[in-house]
Design a protein around this motif. Structure first.
Motif, PDB file in Angstrom:
ATOM      1  N   HIS A   1      43.288  41.972  43.397  1.00  0.00           N
ATOM      2  CA  HIS A   1      42.029  42.623  43.789  1.00  0.00           C
ATOM      3  C   HIS A   1      40.944  42.338  42.754  1.00  0.00           C
ATOM      4  N   GLY A   2      41.018  41.143  42.174  1.00  0.00           N
ATOM      5  CA  GLY A   2      40.146  40.881  41.019  1.00  0.00           C
ATOM      6  C   GLY A   2      38.847  40.162  41.332  1.00  0.00           C
ATOM      7  N   VAL A   3      38.644  39.728  42.580  1.00  0.00           N
ATOM      8  CA  VAL A   3      37.433  38.937  42.816  1.00  0.00           C
ATOM      9  C   VAL A   3      36.199  39.763  42.435  1.00  0.00           C
ATOM     10  N   MET A   4      36.105  40.960  42.946  1.00  0.00           N
ATOM     11  CA  MET A   4      34.957  41.765  42.506  1.00  0.00           C
ATOM     12  C   MET A   4      35.250  42.517  41.208  1.00  0.00           C
TER      13      MET A   4
ATOM     14  N   GLY B   1      37.804  32.698  33.140  1.00  0.00           N
ATOM     15  CA  GLY B   1      37.776  33.027  34.571  1.00  0.00           C
ATOM     16  C   GLY B   1      36.657  34.036  34.789  1.00  0.00           C
ATOM     17  N   PHE B   2      36.772  34.800  35.884  1.00  0.00           N
ATOM     18  CA  PHE B   2      35.737  35.793  36.195  1.00  0.00           C
ATOM     19  C   PHE B   2      35.527  36.764  35.030  1.00  0.00           C
ATOM     20  N   THR B   3      36.628  37.319  34.500  1.00  0.00           N
ATOM     21  CA  THR B   3      36.492  38.368  33.475  1.00  0.00           C
ATOM     22  C   THR B   3      35.740  37.829  32.263  1.00  0.00           C
ATOM     23  N   GLY B   4      36.238  36.705  31.719  1.00  0.00           N
ATOM     24  CA  GLY B   4      35.681  36.187  30.476  1.00  0.00           C
ATOM     25  C   GLY B   4      34.251  35.687  30.642  1.00  0.00           C
TER      26      GLY B   4
ATOM     27  N   ILE C   1      36.465  30.501  24.895  1.00  0.00           N
ATOM     28  CA  ILE C   1      37.341  29.331  24.913  1.00  0.00           C
ATOM     29  C   ILE C   1      38.288  29.423  26.106  1.00  0.00           C
ATOM     30  N   GLU C   2      38.472  28.293  26.768  1.00  0.00           N
ATOM     31  CA  GLU C   2      39.305  28.209  27.969  1.00  0.00           C
ATOM     32  C   GLU C   2      40.320  27.074  27.769  1.00  0.00           C
ATOM     33  N   ALA C   3      41.600  27.375  28.024  1.00  0.00           N
ATOM     34  CA  ALA C   3      42.658  26.396  27.765  1.00  0.00           C
ATOM     35  C   ALA C   3      42.532  25.147  28.640  1.00  0.00           C
ATOM     36  N   HIS C   4      42.067  25.322  29.873  1.00  0.00           N
ATOM     37  CA  HIS C   4      41.906  24.171  30.785  1.00  0.00           C
ATOM     38  C   HIS C   4      40.413  24.032  31.118  1.00  0.00           C
TER      39      HIS C   4
ATOM     40  N   GLY D   1      42.276  29.010  36.275  1.00  0.00           N
ATOM     41  CA  GLY D   1      43.217  30.117  36.476  1.00  0.00           C
ATOM     42  C   GLY D   1      43.056  30.647  37.892  1.00  0.00           C
ATOM     43  N   ALA D   2      43.277  31.948  38.068  1.00  0.00           N
ATOM     44  CA  ALA D   2      43.200  32.531  39.414  1.00  0.00           C
ATOM     45  C   ALA D   2      41.776  32.492  39.973  1.00  0.00           C
ATOM     46  N   SER D   3      40.778  32.557  39.082  1.00  0.00           N
ATOM     47  CA  SER D   3      39.409  32.784  39.571  1.00  0.00           C
ATOM     48  C   SER D   3      38.869  31.651  40.434  1.00  0.00           C
ATOM     49  N   GLY D   4      39.305  30.431  40.188  1.00  0.00           N
ATOM     50  CA  GLY D   4      38.770  29.312  40.970  1.00  0.00           C
ATOM     51  C   GLY D   4      39.638  28.937  42.146  1.00  0.00           C
ATOM     52  N   ARG D   5      40.718  29.688  42.410  1.00  0.00           N
ATOM     53  CA  ARG D   5      41.663  29.207  43.435  1.00  0.00           C
ATOM     54  C   ARG D   5      42.202  30.335  44.323  1.00  0.00           C
ATOM     55  N   ASN D   6      41.458  31.452  44.399  1.00  0.00           N
ATOM     56  CA  ASN D   6      42.007  32.607  45.125  1.00  0.00           C
ATOM     57  C   ASN D   6      41.551  32.672  46.589  1.00  0.00           C
ATOM     58  N   GLY D   7      41.886  33.800  47.247  1.00  0.00           N
ATOM     59  CA  GLY D   7      41.544  33.962  48.657  1.00  0.00           C
ATOM     60  C   GLY D   7      40.078  34.273  48.905  1.00  0.00           C
ATOM     61  N   GLY D   8      39.340  34.606  47.851  1.00  0.00           N
ATOM     62  CA  GLY D   8      37.894  34.827  47.975  1.00  0.00           C
ATOM     63  C   GLY D   8      37.493  36.143  48.621  1.00  0.00           C
ATOM     64  N   GLN D   9      38.457  37.048  48.852  1.00  0.00           N
ATOM     65  CA  GLN D   9      38.133  38.298  49.551  1.00  0.00           C
ATOM     66  C   GLN D   9      37.696  39.368  48.557  1.00  0.00           C
ATOM     67  N   LEU D  10      36.549  39.995  48.813  1.00  0.00           N
ATOM     68  CA  LEU D  10      36.064  41.017  47.881  1.00  0.00           C
ATOM     69  C   LEU D  10      36.808  42.339  48.048  1.00  0.00           C
TER      70      LEU D  10
ATOM     71  N   ARG E   1      42.718  25.869  23.746  1.00  0.00           N
ATOM     72  CA  ARG E   1      43.686  26.959  23.898  1.00  0.00           C
ATOM     73  C   ARG E   1      43.758  27.780  22.617  1.00  0.00           C
ATOM     74  N   ALA E   2      43.664  29.095  22.745  1.00  0.00           N
ATOM     75  CA  ALA E   2      43.907  29.969  21.594  1.00  0.00           C
ATOM     76  C   ALA E   2      45.405  29.932  21.301  1.00  0.00           C
ATOM     77  N   THR E   3      45.746  29.714  20.048  1.00  0.00           N
ATOM     78  CA  THR E   3      47.174  29.678  19.699  1.00  0.00           C
ATOM     79  C   THR E   3      47.590  30.925  18.917  1.00  0.00           C
TER      80      THR E   3
HETATM   81  C1  LIG Z   1      46.245  32.324  45.156  1.00  0.00           C
HETATM   82  C2  LIG Z   1      45.502  33.560  44.759  1.00  0.00           C
HETATM   83  C3  LIG Z   1      44.813  34.309  45.727  1.00  0.00           C
HETATM   84  C4  LIG Z   1      44.092  35.442  45.352  1.00  0.00           C
HETATM   85  N1  LIG Z   1      43.323  36.077  46.301  1.00  0.00           N
HETATM   86  C5  LIG Z   1      42.514  37.110  45.937  1.00  0.00           C
HETATM   87  C6  LIG Z   1      41.618  37.679  46.870  1.00  0.00           C
HETATM   88  O1  LIG Z   1      41.477  37.224  48.001  1.00  0.00           O
HETATM   89  N2  LIG Z   1      40.885  38.750  46.468  1.00  0.00           N
HETATM   90  C7  LIG Z   1      40.959  39.247  45.204  1.00  0.00           C
HETATM   91  O2  LIG Z   1      40.259  40.216  44.889  1.00  0.00           O
HETATM   92  N3  LIG Z   1      41.781  38.683  44.273  1.00  0.00           N
HETATM   93  C8  LIG Z   1      42.536  37.622  44.594  1.00  0.00           C
HETATM   94  N4  LIG Z   1      43.328  37.013  43.654  1.00  0.00           N
HETATM   95  C9  LIG Z   1      43.286  37.531  42.271  1.00  0.00           C
HETATM   96  C10 LIG Z   1      42.021  37.100  41.521  1.00  0.00           C
HETATM   97  O3  LIG Z   1      41.836  35.720  41.664  1.00  0.00           O
HETATM   98  C11 LIG Z   1      42.168  37.482  40.029  1.00  0.00           C
HETATM   99  O4  LIG Z   1      42.346  38.881  39.940  1.00  0.00           O
HETATM  100  C12 LIG Z   1      40.967  37.114  39.178  1.00  0.00           C
HETATM  101  O5  LIG Z   1      40.559  35.799  39.411  1.00  0.00           O
HETATM  102  C13 LIG Z   1      41.293  37.328  37.698  1.00  0.00           C
HETATM  103  O6  LIG Z   1      40.272  36.761  36.897  1.00  0.00           O
HETATM  104  P1  LIG Z   1      40.488  36.602  35.336  1.00  0.00           P
HETATM  105  O7  LIG Z   1      39.264  35.999  34.788  1.00  0.00           O
HETATM  106  O8  LIG Z   1      40.895  37.913  34.759  1.00  0.00           O
HETATM  107  O9  LIG Z   1      41.732  35.647  35.184  1.00  0.00           O
HETATM  108  P2  LIG Z   1      41.906  34.071  35.454  1.00  0.00           P
HETATM  109  O10 LIG Z   1      40.908  33.571  36.416  1.00  0.00           O
HETATM  110  O11 LIG Z   1      43.327  33.859  35.767  1.00  0.00           O
HETATM  111  O12 LIG Z   1      41.520  33.429  34.075  1.00  0.00           O
HETATM  112  C14 LIG Z   1      42.341  33.458  32.935  1.00  0.00           C
HETATM  113  C15 LIG Z   1      42.053  32.184  32.171  1.00  0.00           C
HETATM  114  O13 LIG Z   1      42.602  32.284  30.867  1.00  0.00           O
HETATM  115  C16 LIG Z   1      42.954  30.972  30.464  1.00  0.00           C
HETATM  116  N5  LIG Z   1      43.886  31.069  29.352  1.00  0.00           N
HETATM  117  C17 LIG Z   1      45.154  31.529  29.346  1.00  0.00           C
HETATM  118  N6  LIG Z   1      45.690  31.472  28.116  1.00  0.00           N
HETATM  119  C18 LIG Z   1      44.729  30.968  27.310  1.00  0.00           C
HETATM  120  C19 LIG Z   1      44.678  30.665  25.924  1.00  0.00           C
HETATM  121  N7  LIG Z   1      45.720  30.876  25.121  1.00  0.00           N
HETATM  122  N8  LIG Z   1      43.539  30.151  25.409  1.00  0.00           N
HETATM  123  C20 LIG Z   1      42.444  29.929  26.204  1.00  0.00           C
HETATM  124  N9  LIG Z   1      42.453  30.201  27.535  1.00  0.00           N
HETATM  125  C21 LIG Z   1      43.578  30.713  28.079  1.00  0.00           C
HETATM  126  C22 LIG Z   1      43.573  30.381  31.720  1.00  0.00           C
HETATM  127  O14 LIG Z   1      43.605  28.962  31.680  1.00  0.00           O
HETATM  128  C23 LIG Z   1      42.665  30.943  32.800  1.00  0.00           C
HETATM  129  O15 LIG Z   1      41.637  30.043  33.179  1.00  0.00           O
HETATM  130  C24 LIG Z   1      44.082  35.890  43.998  1.00  0.00           C
HETATM  131  C25 LIG Z   1      44.767  35.145  43.021  1.00  0.00           C
HETATM  132  C26 LIG Z   1      45.458  33.992  43.400  1.00  0.00           C
HETATM  133  C27 LIG Z   1      46.156  33.209  42.343  1.00  0.00           C
END
Ligand SMILES: Cc1cc2nc3c(=O)[nH]c(=O)nc-3n(C[C@H](O)[C@H](O)[C@H](O)COP(=O)(O)OP(=O)(O)OC[C@H]3O[C@@H](n4cnc5c(N)ncnc54)[C@H](O)[C@@H]3O)c2cc1C
Length: 429
Positions: A371-374, A42-45, A62-65, A70-79, A213-215
């Motif tokens: 609050h993870g978009v930015m 997602g965003f972090t990785g 490595i990404e499981a899907h 995860g959250a990064s491609g499907r959130n509200g998009g607000q910074l 997927r990391a196991t």
């Molecule tokens: C519906 C929704 C609305 C939101 N709206 C906002 C918003 O408007 N503004 C905002 O700031 N934040 C919002 N957020 C939060 C924001 O999206 C997250 O804080 C941010 O995307 C987190 O990024 P990430 O990379 O840490 O995690 P993620 O994007 O969740 O990525 C984690 C990834 O790890 C993968 N993974 C898990 N286990 C394993 C494994 N064992 N092996 C390999 N891969 C694995 C998952 O498949 C996933 O793709 C929202 C979240 C949701 C769900």
């Protein structure tokens, strides 16, 4: 399927439908040795991978899907602006110097996200403007005071208080009592940012694997070993960036970060003469179960709100989202909802990010609490700085006190279900 393992969404998101051709990355097949292994795309990785690869670090993700599933491609998009908690609340807890340092980092995070996209030719559909609106009259004074504190104490001039009339005019709805308007932030198409960041990381030399997927993760003798179904990765360091989707992979972050389902519906385009959000700002409200909405560049209302706290409750998104839309905009009672989807937000008890060295050479970063978009993108950059020898800025997050959720892994979901439903009930009284 448990809430941790679910690939999440019942439906195709509007983001997937509009992201354009989505590059695919093959799964890991065989054994690999790298400097840094990242679990979670997602965003972090991906941000960590892009910044590491650009400085010549040999890195694999490595990404499981698929990236962004995860959250990064499907959130509200607000910074947003600042941290999830208001700066004055952080000042009360941490003192002015630390609160201001965290605020300034968040400002840098916002600017960095926009610059990163521009410099790398990633079209993220940025639109300016954000409003936070009040659903109970008694919160109004807090919001008025907040705008003043931001201006005077935190030197942030972009936030202004709105009375009920201005709020109604800017929302196209008179259901809120007032709020604040922030012209120094905005909203984006999150999946375009994910895919662009993956491209940048790959072009810089990062090794990228989807459907992997990391196991298991083990750290021993200065080496970290990550197991997957069809190969292992051996690395000097590892970033666990699985957020709300990690399940039991890494128990320390699992104890501190709780997945909460949140759902979004997209309507058909509302037409140019629609009174909804004439200024194009994004909105969030003062409910504990926050409602957040905005218009897409093609004039749809993207409306998020309903949350679930336990598995198996994710049916009938459209019905619930429509009800919430109609409360604000009665004229939309027959509007078609063309896309409905959901994802898991990773929250922590104090709603601040969880960043911790969870075993030697393994850092986990998660729990941005909506609050993870930015922030998630920026924490990826700070992790890269850390690997390259400067941990000072990541430390500001590592030092935050984040207690684990009570109840252990077995009782926790039931306790949280009760607690969160209590807060949801309070939103209504
Ligand atoms: C519906 C929704 C609305 C939101 N709206 C906002 C918003 O408007 N503004 C905002 O700031 N934040 C919002 N957020 C939060 C924001 O999206 C997250 O804080 C941010 O995307 C987190 O990024 P990430 O990379 O840490 O995690 P993620 O994007 O969740 O990525 C984690 C990834 O790890 C993968 N993974 C898990 N286990 C394993 C494994 N064992 N092996 C390999 N891969 C694995 C998952 O498949 C996933 O793709 C929202 C979240 C949701 C769900």
């Amino acid at each position: 399927m448990s809430i941790h393992q679910s690939p999440i969404s019942p439906g195709l998101s509007w983001y997937e439908a509009t992201v354009g051709p989505r590059a695919e990355y093959a799964p890991l097949d065989g054994d690999l040795t790298v400097d840094v292994a990242i679990v979670g795309g997602g965003f972090t990785g991906l941000s960590a991978a892009a910044h590491l690869a650009r400085t010549g670090v040999n890195v694999a993700v490595i990404e499981a899907h698929r990236f962004g599933d995860g959250a990064s491609g499907r959130n509200g998009g607000q910074l947003g602006t600042g941290q999830r908690a208001w700066a004055e609340e952080l000042e009360e807890e941490l003192g002015f110097t630390r609160a201001k340092a965290l605020f300034d980092l968040a400002e840098e995070a916002k600017a960095h996200l926009i610059d990163f996209a521009a410099i790398n030719g990633i079209e993220i559909d940025y639109r300016p403007g954000q409003m936070s609106v009040v659903h109970k009259k008694r919160y109004l004074d807090d919001y008025r005071r907040h705008a003043g504190i931001m201006r005077e104490r935190f030197a942030y001039p972009h936030l202004s208080f709105m009375d009920a009339d201005e709020t109604a005019q800017r929302l196209g709805s008179d259901r809120y009592f007032g709020g604040v308007r922030d012209t120094g932030t905005g909203h984006i198409h999150p999946l375009k940012l994910v895919m662009g960041t993956a491209r940048v990381a790959g072009e810089a030399g990062a090794l990228l694997f989807e459907n992997t997927r990391a196991t298991g993760i083990a750290s021993q003798g200065g080496r970290v070993r990550i197991a997957t179904a069809r190969g292992t990765i051996t690395a000097q360091k590892c970033l666990v960036a699985t957020n709300a989707y990690g399940g039991g992979l890494e128990p320390t972050s699992a104890a501190h970060v709780m997945p909460i389902g949140s759902f979004i519906g997209a309507t058909q385009p509302l037409g140019e003469d629609s009174p909804v959000l004439p200024g194009g700002e994004a909105v969030d409200d003062s409910r504990f179960v926050v409602r957040y909405f905005r218009k897409s560049p093609d004039g749809r209302l993207l409306f998020g709100g309903r949350e679930i706290y336990a598995p198996g409750e994710d049916q009938a998104i459209e019905t619930h989202i429509r009800r919430q839309i109609v409360e604000l905009y009665p004229s939309l009672k027959d509007v078609e909802i063309t896309h409905a989807w959901g994802g898991y937000v990773g929250i922590t008890m104090p709603r601040k990010p969880f960043v911790r060295e969870v075993m030697p050479n393994v850092i986990a970063a998660a729990g941005y609490s909506g609050h993870g978009v930015m922030l998630a993108n920026f924490i990826g950059k700070l992790y890269a700085e850390t690997v390259n020898g400067n941990r000072d800025r990541l430390k500001l997050f590592e030092e935050l006190k984040i207690p684990p959720f009570p109840g252990g892994r077995l009782l926790r979901p039931a306790l949280m279900f009760l607690a969160l439903n209590w807060y949801a009930l309070r939103d209504r009284i």
